[in-house]
Scaffold this active site. Structure first.
Site, PDB file in Angstrom:
ATOM      1  N   SER A   7       0.841  -1.195   0.000  1.00  0.00           N
ATOM      2  CA  SER A   7       0.000   0.000   0.000  1.00  0.00           C
ATOM      3  C   SER A   7       0.876   1.244   0.000  1.00  0.00           C
ATOM      4  O   SER A   7       1.629   1.486   0.943  1.00  0.00           O
ATOM      5  CB  SER A   7      -0.900   0.010   1.228  1.00  0.00           C
ATOM      6  N   HIS A  32      -1.267  -1.262  -4.317  1.00  0.00           N
ATOM      7  CA  HIS A  32      -2.534  -1.015  -3.615  1.00  0.00           C
ATOM      8  C   HIS A  32      -2.638   0.478  -3.328  1.00  0.00           C
ATOM      9  O   HIS A  32      -1.777   1.068  -2.668  1.00  0.00           O
ATOM     10  CB  HIS A  32      -2.581  -1.823  -2.320  1.00  0.00           C
ATOM     11  N   ASP A  34      -4.850   3.596  -1.858  1.00  0.00           N
ATOM     12  CA  ASP A  34      -5.913   3.901  -0.900  1.00  0.00           C
ATOM     13  C   ASP A  34      -6.448   5.317  -1.066  1.00  0.00           C
ATOM     14  O   ASP A  34      -5.752   6.284  -0.763  1.00  0.00           O
ATOM     15  CB  ASP A  34      -5.369   3.733   0.526  1.00  0.00           C
ATOM     16  N   MET A  36      -9.071   8.114   0.114  1.00  0.00           N
ATOM     17  CA  MET A  36      -9.901   8.473   1.290  1.00  0.00           C
ATOM     18  C   MET A  36     -10.446   9.884   1.130  1.00  0.00           C
ATOM     19  O   MET A  36      -9.720  10.786   0.704  1.00  0.00           O
ATOM     20  CB  MET A  36      -9.050   8.426   2.561  1.00  0.00           C
ATOM     21  N   HIS A  65      -8.450   1.083  -3.910  1.00  0.00           N
ATOM     22  CA  HIS A  65      -9.370   0.846  -2.782  1.00  0.00           C
ATOM     23  C   HIS A  65     -10.045   2.171  -2.433  1.00  0.00           C
ATOM     24  O   HIS A  65      -9.414   3.051  -1.849  1.00  0.00           O
ATOM     25  CB  HIS A  65      -8.536   0.295  -1.617  1.00  0.00           C
ATOM     26  N   MET A  67     -12.199   4.386  -0.314  1.00  0.00           N
ATOM     27  CA  MET A  67     -12.850   4.567   0.992  1.00  0.00           C
ATOM     28  C   MET A  67     -13.563   5.913   0.918  1.00  0.00           C
ATOM     29  O   MET A  67     -13.164   6.897   1.557  1.00  0.00           O
ATOM     30  CB  MET A  67     -11.790   4.534   2.104  1.00  0.00           C
ATOM     31  N   MET A 136     -11.416  -5.837   5.597  1.00  0.00           N
ATOM     32  CA  MET A 136     -10.624  -4.892   6.393  1.00  0.00           C
ATOM     33  C   MET A 136     -10.297  -5.545   7.732  1.00  0.00           C
ATOM     34  O   MET A 136     -11.210  -5.961   8.462  1.00  0.00           O
ATOM     35  CB  MET A 136     -11.394  -3.597   6.640  1.00  0.00           C
ATOM     36  N   ASP A 174      -6.598  -6.475   4.326  1.00  0.00           N
ATOM     37  CA  ASP A 174      -6.055  -5.114   4.326  1.00  0.00           C
ATOM     38  C   ASP A 174      -6.040  -4.534   5.745  1.00  0.00           C
ATOM     39  O   ASP A 174      -7.094  -4.283   6.332  1.00  0.00           O
ATOM     40  CB  ASP A 174      -6.918  -4.240   3.404  1.00  0.00           C
TER      41      ASP A 174
HETATM   42  C1  DX5 Z   1      -6.303   1.453   5.687  1.00  0.00           C
HETATM   43  C2  DX5 Z   1      -5.875   1.177   4.259  1.00  0.00           C
HETATM   44  C3  DX5 Z   1      -4.757   0.210   4.173  1.00  0.00           C
HETATM   45  C4  DX5 Z   1      -3.488   0.676   4.817  1.00  0.00           C
HETATM   46  C5  DX5 Z   1      -2.763  -0.527   5.292  1.00  0.00           C
HETATM   47  O1  DX5 Z   1      -7.441   2.231   5.694  1.00  0.00           O
HETATM   48  O2  DX5 Z   1      -6.953   0.674   3.498  1.00  0.00           O
HETATM   49  O3  DX5 Z   1      -4.513  -0.211   2.845  1.00  0.00           O
HETATM   50  O4  DX5 Z   1      -2.651   1.417   3.976  1.00  0.00           O
HETATM   51  O5  DX5 Z   1      -1.663  -0.120   6.013  1.00  0.00           O
HETATM   52  P1  DX5 Z   1      -0.906  -1.071   7.015  1.00  0.00           P
HETATM   53  O6  DX5 Z   1      -0.448  -2.262   6.229  1.00  0.00           O
HETATM   54  O7  DX5 Z   1       0.237  -0.225   7.492  1.00  0.00           O
HETATM   55  O8  DX5 Z   1      -1.868  -1.448   8.087  1.00  0.00           O
HETATM   56 ZN    ZN Z   2      -6.495  -0.353   1.470  1.00  0.00          ZN
END
Ligand code: DX5
Ligand code: ZN
Length: 215
Positions: A7, A32, A34, A36, A65, A67, A136, A174
């Site tokens: 990620s 990956h 993320d 947000m 991903h 969110m 998650m 994840d």
């Molecule tokens: C959290 C994200 C993850 C995050 C994982 O909301 O969706 O993808 O980056 O990070 P680690 O592996 O550090 O928990």
């Molecule tokens: Zn993620």
């Protein structure tokens, strides 16, 4: 063999180009990414513009991903930015079936993510329409959190559901994945390991990716 999806949330964004180069040289399978929005989760990260830049650096799978609330409004933008897999949260989709069809019609693989409190049974009537389930194992919003152990039960339940239906849906985990818990995650029946801090904060990120790959 596991699919390793580092990620980029944990990457050094001042050195994004070399972080991407490192992943390209490594055994990582996917990037990956993320996204947000500060509404669905209490944090804001990056959007399609940054993904477009990242896309230019790699031919590996871009696993996006989302969110975010109302993901249907942005699916096309993420396709244009270069997403190969687009994952939406079940908790953010009132019309999940429609959202999934939209993602597939745009030519991307469709993923559905579940927050820690959402039972895997909510996937019963959508499982045959999707390519990936992202379970998650932390509450989404931040990297570097601790893995919630109950996730292992959810993986086992979901593996059973997928196998009973004879489907090829991938199970992605994840949040809080480490070199210590990755083997038990795989044993429970997941194949795709997302790892942010474990990879990027490691003294040897490429070596850490190789270790995850060997599982
Ligand atoms: C959290 C994200 C993850 C995050 C994982 O909301 O969706 O993808 O980056 O990070 P680690 O592996 O550090 O928990
Ligand atoms: Zn993620």
């Amino acid at each position: 063999m596991s699919i390793v999806a580092p990620s980029l949330l944990a990457a050094d964004f001042l050195k994004l180009e070399s972080e991407c180069a490192m992943l390209n040289e490594s055994e990582a399978d996917w990037f990956h990414l993320d996204v947000m929005d500060g509404r669905f989760v209490p944090n804001i990260s990056f959007g399609p513009m940054i993904i477009e830049f990242i896309r230019k650096t790699t031919s590996k799978t871009c696993d996006v991903h989302l969110m975010i609330e109302e993901p249907e409004k942005y699916a096309e933008q993420f396709k244009k930015a270069g997403a190969d897999i687009l994952t939406v949260h079940i908790e953010a989709c009132r019309h999940l079936h429609r959202n999934v069809q939209q993602i597939k019609a745009l030519g991307m693989k469709a993923g559905v993510a579940l927050n820690p409190h959402t039972p895997v049974s909510t996937l019963t009537d959508i499982l045959h329409d999707i390519d990936l389930v992202c379970l998650m194992s932390v509450n989404p919003g931040f990297g570097g959190q601790k893995f919630i152990p109950y996730t292992l039960d959810k993986i086992r339940q979901l593996r059973r559901m997928i196998d009973e239906k004879g489907l090829a849906v991938q199970i992605e985990i994840d949040g809080g994945v480490t070199l210590d818990n990755a083997a038990s995650i795989m044993e429970a029946g997941a194949h795709v390991l997302v790892a942010g801090n474990t990879v990027f904060k490691s003294a040897d990120p490429k070596g850490t990716i190789s270790l995850l790959k060997k599982l």
